[in-house]
Enzyme design. Structure first.
Site, PDB file in Angstrom:
ATOM      1  N   GLU A 286       0.958  -1.305   0.007  1.00  0.00           N
ATOM      2  CA  GLU A 286       0.220   0.384  -0.210  1.00  0.00           C
ATOM      3  C   GLU A 286       1.001   1.264  -0.236  1.00  0.00           C
ATOM      4  O   GLU A 286       0.610   2.063  -0.395  1.00  0.00           O
ATOM      5  CB  GLU A 286      -0.920  -0.353   1.602  1.00  0.00           C
ATOM      6  CG  GLU A 286      -1.683   0.820   0.917  1.00  0.00           C
ATOM      7  CD  GLU A 286      -2.821   0.543   2.301  1.00  0.00           C
ATOM      8  OE1 GLU A 286      -3.563  -0.543   2.236  1.00  0.00           O
ATOM      9  OE2 GLU A 286      -2.816   1.786   3.480  1.00  0.00           O
ATOM     10  N   GLU A 289       2.473   1.519  -3.584  1.00  0.00           N
ATOM     11  CA  GLU A 289       1.219   2.253  -3.886  1.00  0.00           C
ATOM     12  C   GLU A 289       0.732   3.400  -4.096  1.00  0.00           C
ATOM     13  O   GLU A 289       0.669   4.475  -5.116  1.00  0.00           O
ATOM     14  CB  GLU A 289      -0.139   1.905  -3.861  1.00  0.00           C
ATOM     15  CG  GLU A 289      -1.012   1.316  -4.800  1.00  0.00           C
ATOM     16  CD  GLU A 289      -2.323   0.783  -4.125  1.00  0.00           C
ATOM     17  OE1 GLU A 289      -2.668  -0.113  -3.444  1.00  0.00           O
ATOM     18  OE2 GLU A 289      -3.415   1.446  -5.402  1.00  0.00           O
ATOM     19  N   CYS A 312      -7.973  -1.763   4.410  1.00  0.00           N
ATOM     20  CA  CYS A 312      -7.531  -3.343   4.750  1.00  0.00           C
ATOM     21  C   CYS A 312      -9.049  -3.668   6.251  1.00  0.00           C
ATOM     22  O   CYS A 312      -8.927  -5.229   6.360  1.00  0.00           O
ATOM     23  CB  CYS A 312      -7.486  -2.809   6.373  1.00  0.00           C
ATOM     24  SG  CYS A 312      -5.477  -1.420   5.943  1.00  0.00           S
ATOM     25  N   SER A 332      -6.538   1.613  -2.322  1.00  0.00           N
ATOM     26  CA  SER A 332      -5.389   1.232  -2.210  1.00  0.00           C
ATOM     27  C   SER A 332      -6.041  -0.286  -3.082  1.00  0.00           C
ATOM     28  O   SER A 332      -6.960  -1.043  -2.893  1.00  0.00           O
ATOM     29  CB  SER A 332      -4.836   1.306  -1.242  1.00  0.00           C
ATOM     30  OG  SER A 332      -3.876   0.389  -1.684  1.00  0.00           O
ATOM     31  N   LYS A 371     -14.991  -9.245   8.681  1.00  0.00           N
ATOM     32  CA  LYS A 371     -13.745 -10.850   9.218  1.00  0.00           C
ATOM     33  C   LYS A 371     -14.416 -11.710   7.706  1.00  0.00           C
ATOM     34  O   LYS A 371     -13.936 -12.451   7.645  1.00  0.00           O
ATOM     35  CB  LYS A 371     -12.474 -10.829   9.498  1.00  0.00           C
ATOM     36  CG  LYS A 371     -12.433  -9.019  10.009  1.00  0.00           C
ATOM     37  CD  LYS A 371     -11.037  -9.442   8.469  1.00  0.00           C
ATOM     38  CE  LYS A 371     -10.043  -7.245   8.755  1.00  0.00           C
ATOM     39  NZ  LYS A 371      -9.464  -7.687   6.889  1.00  0.00           N
ATOM     40  N   GLU A 374     -15.581 -11.769   5.272  1.00  0.00           N
ATOM     41  CA  GLU A 374     -14.205 -11.081   3.769  1.00  0.00           C
ATOM     42  C   GLU A 374     -13.367 -12.466   3.414  1.00  0.00           C
ATOM     43  O   GLU A 374     -13.975 -12.635   2.435  1.00  0.00           O
ATOM     44  CB  GLU A 374     -13.555 -10.592   4.428  1.00  0.00           C
ATOM     45  CG  GLU A 374     -12.433  -9.952   3.700  1.00  0.00           C
ATOM     46  CD  GLU A 374     -11.175  -8.860   4.770  1.00  0.00           C
ATOM     47  OE1 GLU A 374     -10.566  -8.414   3.657  1.00  0.00           O
ATOM     48  OE2 GLU A 374     -10.676  -9.442   4.874  1.00  0.00           O
ATOM     49  N   GLU A 379     -13.585 -13.342  -4.760  1.00  0.00           N
ATOM     50  CA  GLU A 379     -12.766 -13.857  -5.023  1.00  0.00           C
ATOM     51  C   GLU A 379     -11.102 -13.823  -4.085  1.00  0.00           C
ATOM     52  O   GLU A 379      -9.947 -13.752  -4.609  1.00  0.00           O
ATOM     53  CB  GLU A 379     -12.089 -12.235  -6.005  1.00  0.00           C
ATOM     54  CG  GLU A 379     -12.306 -11.412  -4.018  1.00  0.00           C
ATOM     55  CD  GLU A 379     -13.927 -10.498  -3.725  1.00  0.00           C
ATOM     56  OE1 GLU A 379     -14.658 -10.985  -4.574  1.00  0.00           O
ATOM     57  OE2 GLU A 379     -14.152  -9.302  -3.090  1.00  0.00           O
ATOM     58  N   CYS A 516      -9.843  -0.921  14.993  1.00  0.00           N
ATOM     59  CA  CYS A 516      -9.695  -2.657  15.071  1.00  0.00           C
ATOM     60  C   CYS A 516      -9.912  -2.836  16.610  1.00  0.00           C
ATOM     61  O   CYS A 516     -11.107  -4.021  16.739  1.00  0.00           O
ATOM     62  CB  CYS A 516      -9.188  -3.353  14.467  1.00  0.00           C
ATOM     63  SG  CYS A 516      -8.440  -3.032  13.308  1.00  0.00           S
TER      64      CYS A 516
END
Lengths: 587, 532, 159
Positions: A286, A289, A312, A332, A371, A374, A379, A516
């Site tokens: 990141e 990037e 994230c 990102s 999560k 996720e 993908e 978090c």
């Protein structure tokens, strides 16, 4: 501030004008019980519908009892918090609430955590007066990949509605119907998966009963651990170690990294790794990037998209896919640390171990419910095999440890395994709001300027304010940074960017309050926001104690690039560590 | 109205329209035309006369002849006999149920004799769709006087002195309410007229809006001047199409006459109104819930304070009064605070409109001075119990009120006495029950209503009323036990003590008051014989 | 609940209603009233479209629709029947009338007959207490109704 005097239970108390009876009582050590009321002072979150009527008190001269949570003190007010009238009213109202609540406490996943249960014990409820077979309000159960709704247990405190709409501005939930059948639900009482829900889980974090609970995969983890054909490895997110101890009676803010590792090993995980390692990897990708985009922007390229947004946080990803489909090219493309870890584990580490991908089970311990969703995104699977097989929460890990009769307190501290267990201070602070961007800045600064960073702590990026803005000096180049936690604040920043009001180079966004550490998988705060503050401090304490505090100095990261990935943003990196986003309305 | 010798007033209220009053109007008109009487007589559609029991009503002025239960086929006769020949159609005259004599004019009917009409002063007298008729009866004179010759505080002082209390149920002094709203500073304030009448068996607000919409508009403008508001909103039930239509016509006419809008009568004061529709939620009669509903939200009440006068619609100071309260206002300013406060009891001034219904001979809408006894209302105005049965109880205050029995018949009706007797003024429903009716089942009926209409926000109302209802069902099915009565009492008191809003705080009244009545429960406690 | 797939003309109607109220969420209830007048009911697709124009959550729109009893998500019958359940009608036997209607039509309150001819609802006081008990079929008011008359009344609706 103007002061006024009132009398509570024969004690005079001086309070600021505007204070409620509840707060005035608190000042002199009288804890009036509350149920629907929620006040997370450090985070500016308040739910005060005045609906449960548990906190009623008698105010002399008033015809009815007054809800102390939402009744302001007036000069000379005389209040009684526990006379017969008040106690009878509270008890009767509580019995009413219980009369419309399933009596399955013994097997309820919120048992022991439930505010309603605690209140019932405290008030000494021993029977519930109601006619035989009194009608209960019942609703369809709803299971999503991240959380489950069992609204039979809903007491209409409206906390979830407030969080979902006012704090997170997600708008998945609303009070629906009227009267006895009113309940908080998605539109048309459909499933959460069909709503704009981001699975941030903050509704679960504030639910006082077992109406909203996490979707729990612990049983599958146990099965995998007992399967000899599987190699089971675990990764733990940075925020977990700052909160897990609370479940075992330790002070909030106690870091339990070593004991946590020992416990996981004792549970039978073949390798105990750290998501922090993947966090360092995230910074490499990141941060590079970011520098790439800034560099191209400074050299005058017109179509460079700035600011770059962190990616994230899976709830945040869901949020912008839902509400900002026109801006999908801004975040990102770096995957979250959880998924980077999964990709490296299944594509690199499996080869090192010489086990088949299918026989390597990756479990994550996360402070987060999103999560869980996720790791189920398509993908992030190869031929149906997920990069991360199961995600369990901090609370679920704690109950797993307890159920396996491991005495957490007496464990000897242990170290993470290598190579995926080494991490830097930069990775640790991922757990708190502002941490990701600070970690990125530490690395980007050195890569951009070629100079060594003298002052590692960027205090200007830290704090619990919902929206923060700062400018960091990259050796003469000012880099404008924005930070938001809670999705409502993220929306404000995003709208500002869309309208051209803000000009940032980089923005960090976390869906949960405090980042978090305030995730919905963490031990429940029960309305005490100082717990979140303590975790916040613990995270930065761990960072300051780390020998290496910049991601690009992590020796195992350097080795991983040398041996496997090549360099950040390499083709292999793109394939394994980056992702793409979807317009949710086109699905 | 002057150029005609005679006016035929036909009730155009919802009740009479349901019995073909529109056809009656057509028939009367065509017969007048047939006989060439167009220059002598005019047919006027008015608001409700109140005497709904005997509708449709045709009243002929100036002689006040009162024809009841007129059928379309009677019209020709009325025109031919009465208008042309000057002979009354005897068979259509009201017949006194006791003396069985025909009564020639309304002034001699018991139904009207004891009434004093302030809020209903124009209902049944004017064409509500014609502003000139309202003006001819001093309409808008009060507004004109106030905005050109009085300070807001002077006008508020008159309101305070009149002693008018809110007619929506709570009975809060209107002048004080206005004063509080006037003292809160803000760039924008609002005047709201609560026309979300939802009490089952109450239709006084609708009748006022249908029969005399201008009086409400005028009063709202006066209130706007007093508190410093330029915007008025009428929150009206969508189920009242006729009232909505007449209100819209009235507002349009007022605007055309410069009585609403910018710079009214050159005074520099501007005020206009708009309509908002309720959508079938009784709780929206509660002012904080009403405000939520006007903001496009679920009509859930909020904790008071803050009161609407501080933080109301869109967070701005807002004064909410109901229709009947407003309808009193112009009359107070025209005739003076002393006149108004000379009517009624020590603490309840003026009159109250009641919708009298149930097992009573003269069902209808009445307006009586505060302090009148239930006996006078039921046995004189109401003409006694239907079919010669025995009086058992009267329910006042709808779902917020309670049952009053024999022993309360001579209690003077006012806000405080009704509360002391365990009931409430409420919005003014008055349902009379005879010896066949079971009060427990009436309490159950109201509880059913409350359970259905509870917004669900607070636990005592959401769950408590449901439980009350379940126990009443148990008792009504003959399975009650002694302990149920104690539980009903305790639960009722706690709900009253803890519920968030006025709806919840009063919802157990029907239960408590029927328990007080005693006898009925004794009879049905353990058996099902009460179900007739 | 009934599914309605919005055609372009439907969407245009909704858009026009919303624009008339300047897409102001504060006017949601007015907009729902207009939409219900236009469509006869408020199916899911209509609510979604309104939420889209007002930029508010669908959950919120649904929360409002389900709060107010005037709003319905099921289409009414060709001849909607409403029985007044005001107190005056109640004490004069409205419940018996309602029970008879339920028996004859074989539907519950809030239901529609299979052929879509009649739907049955209760309402609170139409204000024709002098005519109690009262029922409405469409706009037509029937006063002093007795259970025995119900069959005849229903039979008079041939189409």
């Amino acid at each position: 501030m103007e002061k006024i005097k009132i009398t509570i239970d024969n004690t005079e108390v001086e309070v600021s004008k505007g204070a409620t009876i509840y707060h005035a009582a608190k000042q002199i050590g009288i804890d009036i019980p509350v149920l629907c009321y929620l006040n997370l002072e450090h985070l500016n979150i308040e739910n005060r519908p005045g609906g449960c009527r548990i906190c009623v008190v008698e105010v002399e001269g008033r015809r009815n009892l007054a809800p102390s949570c939402s009744t302001e003190c007036t000069p000379g007010m005389v209040v009684h918090t526990h006379n017969l009238r008040v106690m009878n009213a509270r008890k009767t109202v509580l019995e009413l609430i219980l009369s419309d609540h399933p009596k399955e406490c013994l097997v309820c996943s919120s048992s022991g955590q439930c505010d309603l249960q605690k209140l019932s014990q405290m008030m000494g409820i021993r029977e519930i007066h109601a006619v035989e077979n009194a009608e209960m309000s019942t609703y369809r159960k709803d299971f999503s990949p991240a959380l489950r709704r069992d609204m039979d247990k809903c007491i209409m405190c409206r906390r979830c509605e407030t969080i979902c709409n006012d704090v997170q501005t997600v708008g998945a939930l609303s009070a629906v119907n009227r009267g006895f059948m009113s309940v908080v639900a998605p539109a048309f009482e459909q499933d959460l998966v069909d709503s704009p829900c981001t699975f941030c889980g903050q509704c679960v974090a504030v639910c006082p009963t077992g109406a909203l609970t996490p979707f729990d995969d612990t049983a599958k983890v146990i099965r995998a651990l007992s399967d000899p054909s599987k190699t089971v490895i675990v990764q733990t997110a940075p925020a977990v170690r700052a909160a897990l101890g609370e479940e075992f009676g330790l002070e909030p803010g106690t870091l339990v990294t070593g004991k946590m590792v020992a416990a996981l090993r004792s549970l039978g995980f073949d390798k105990v790794f750290d998501t922090d390692f993947a966090a360092d990897l995230t910074i490499m990708e990141e941060g590079t990037e970011l520098l790439d985009r800034i560099g191209r922007y400074l050299s005058g390229e017109k179509d460079v998209k700035l600011p770059i947004l962190t990616s994230c946080c899976p709830a945040w990803v869901n949020f912008f896919e839902e509400y900002y489909p026109d801006m999908l090219d801004i975040p990102s493309t770096a995957r979250s640390p959880q998924q980077m870890f999964g990709a490296i584990a299944k594509n690199y580490y499996a080869d090192l171990l010489k086990v088949k991908r299918e026989d390597l089970v990756v479990v994550s311990v996360m402070p987060c419910l999103a999560k869980k969703y996720e790791c189920q995104r398509e993908e992030f699977s190869t031929n149906g095999n997920r990069d991360v097989d199961f995600s369990i929460s901090t609370r679920e890990l704690a109950s797993l440890i307890k159920s396996c009769n491991i005495n957490f307190d007496s464990l000897t501290e242990e170290e993470f395994d290598q190579p995926l267990g080494e991490s830097t201070g930069a990775a640790v602070i991922f757990g708190a709001t502002g941490g990701v961007i600070e970690a990125a800045v530490r690395t980007a600064y050195e890569l951009f300027t070629g100079k060594k960073l003298e002052k590692i702590d960027f205090k200007e990026l830290r704090g619990l304010d919902g929206i923060r803005m700062a400018t960091v000096d990259f050796n003469g180049t000012p880099i404008h940074i924005g930070i938001a936690h809670q999705l409502g604040n993220a929306r404000k920043l995003l709208d500002g960017i869309r309208s051209g009001m803000y000009n940032f180079h980089a923005i960090e966004i976390m869906a949960c309050p405090g980042g978090c550490i305030g995730g919905a998988g963490q031990p429940l705060h029960h309305g005490h926001s100082d717990i979140i503050k303590a975790r916040f401090d613990a995270i930065y304490r761990e960072d300051s104690q780390k020998k290496i505090r910049k991601s690009h100095e992590n020796p195992f990261i350097i080795k991983l690039y040398e041996e496997f990935l090549g360099h950040p943003l390499s083709e292999k990196s793109h394939h394994l560590l980056h992702t793409h986003y979807f317009d949710k309305h086109k699905k | 109205m002057a150029q005609f010798k005679m006016h035929l007033l036909v009730c155009g209220g919802t009740g009479c329209r349901a019995s073909q009053s529109e056809i009656i109007v057509e028939n009367l008109k065509s017969e007048i035309k047939n006989l060439g009487l167009e220059n002598d007589a005019q047919v006027v559609i008015t608001g409700c006369f109140g005497f709904c029991e005997k509708g449709p009503i045709v009243k002929i002025v100036p002689d006040n002849t009162f024809y009841t239960q007129v059928k379309p086929e009677d019209c020709a006769e009325i025109v031919r006999e009465h208008i042309l020949k000057g002979r009354k159609v005897k068979r259509l005259l009201y017949e006194d149920p006791e003396t069985q004599k025909h009564i020639e004019d309304s002034k001699h009917m018991n139904f009207y004799q004891k009434q004093i009409r302030i809020a209903l002063r124009n209902c049944g007298f004017i064409d509500p769709e014609n502003i000139d008729e309202y003006i001819a009866r001093d309409g808008y004179a009060a507004l004109g006087n106030i905005i050109t010759g009085m300070s807001p505080q002077e006008a508020i002082d008159i309101m305070k002195k009149s002693g008018l209390r809110g007619r929506g149920g709570g009975g809060f002094p209107t002048g004080i309410k206005w004063e509080i709203a006037s003292k809160n500073k803000a760039d924008q304030k609002y005047v709201v007229c609560n026309a979300d009448e939802g009490d089952p068996g109450a239709f006084m607000d609708r009748s006022i809006l249908e029969g005399d919409p201008h009086s409400v508009i005028e009063a709202m403008a006066i209130c706007g001047y007093c508190i410093g508001a330029t915007k008025g909103i009428v929150y009206i039930r969508a189920e009242y199409p006729l009232a909505i239509k007449r209100l819209k016509i009235a507002a349009r006419q007022s605007r055309a006459y410069g009585l609403l809008g910018q710079d009214i009568l050159g005074s520099g004061f501007s005020f206009d109104i708009e309509l908002r529709y309720g959508a079938g939620a009784f709780v929206c009669g509660e002012e904080t819930a009403l405000i939520k509903s006007m903001e496009g939200l679920r009509g859930e009440p909020t904790v008071k304070p803050p009161f609407p006068a501080e933080k109301g619609y869109l967070g701005k100071p807002t004064n909410v009064n109901n229709v009947e309260t407003f309808a009193n206002v112009p009359a107070i300013f025209l005739k003076g605070a002393e006149w108004f406060s000379s009517i009624g009891t020590a603490k309840s001034k003026g009159t109250k409109v009641f919708a009298l219904a149930g097992k009573i001979n003269n069902v209808g809408l009445i307006e009586v001075p505060m302090g009148i006894t239930l006996r006078e209302v039921i046995f004189e105005i109401g003409g006694g119990i239907k079919d010669g049965k025995k009086f058992k109880a009267v329910q006042t205050g709808g779902p917020s009120g309670g049952c009053l029995t024999e022993k309360h018949l001579d209690t003077p009706i006012d806000f405080d006495n009704l509360i002391a007797a365990g009931s409430m003024m409420g919005s003014g429903g008055m349902i009379v029950m005879d010896e066949d009716d079971c009060m427990v089942s009436v309490a159950k009926f109201y509880l059913e209503f409350t359970v259905e209409e509870s917004c669900g926000k607070c636990a005592p109302c959401r769950i408590g009323n449901k439980r009350l209802h379940e126990i009443l069902e148990k008792i009504c099915s003959g399975k009650g036990v002694e302990a149920d009565i104690d539980y009903l009492k305790n639960l009722s008191r706690v709900i009253k003590d803890t519920a968030l809003c006025g709806l919840g705080q009063t919802s157990p009244n029907p239960v408590l008051s029927t328990i007080e009545c005693g006898a009925c429960y004794e009879k049905c406690k353990f058996t099902a014989i009460h179900v007739q | 609940m009934s599914a309605l797939i919005l055609q372009d003309c439907h969407k245009k109607t909704i858009e026009e209603i919303c624009i008339y109220y300047k897409n102001d969420p504060g006017d949601l209830i007015k907009i729902l009233h207009k939409a219900q007048t236009a469509f006869g009911y408020l199916p899911e697709s209509v609510q979604r479209e309104i939420a889209f124009h007002l930029k508010i959550s669908v959950a919120k729109v649904y929360g409002v629709v389900t709060f107010y009893s005037f709003f319905t998500m099921t289409p009414k019958g060709k001849h909607p029947i409403s029985v007044c359940m005001g107190t005056a009608c109640y004490v004069r036997g409205a419940e018996k009338v309602l029970d008879e209607l339920k028996d004859q039509l074989r539907i519950k309150v809030g239901g529609v007959t299979e052929n879509g001819k009649f739907s049955l609802d209760c309402l609170r006081c139409v204000g024709a207490c002098g005519l109690a008990p009262v029922l409405l079929i469409g706009e037509k008011v029937y006063g002093r109704v007795e259970a025995s008359q119900i069959k005849g009344i229903l039979d008079s609706y041939q189409d």
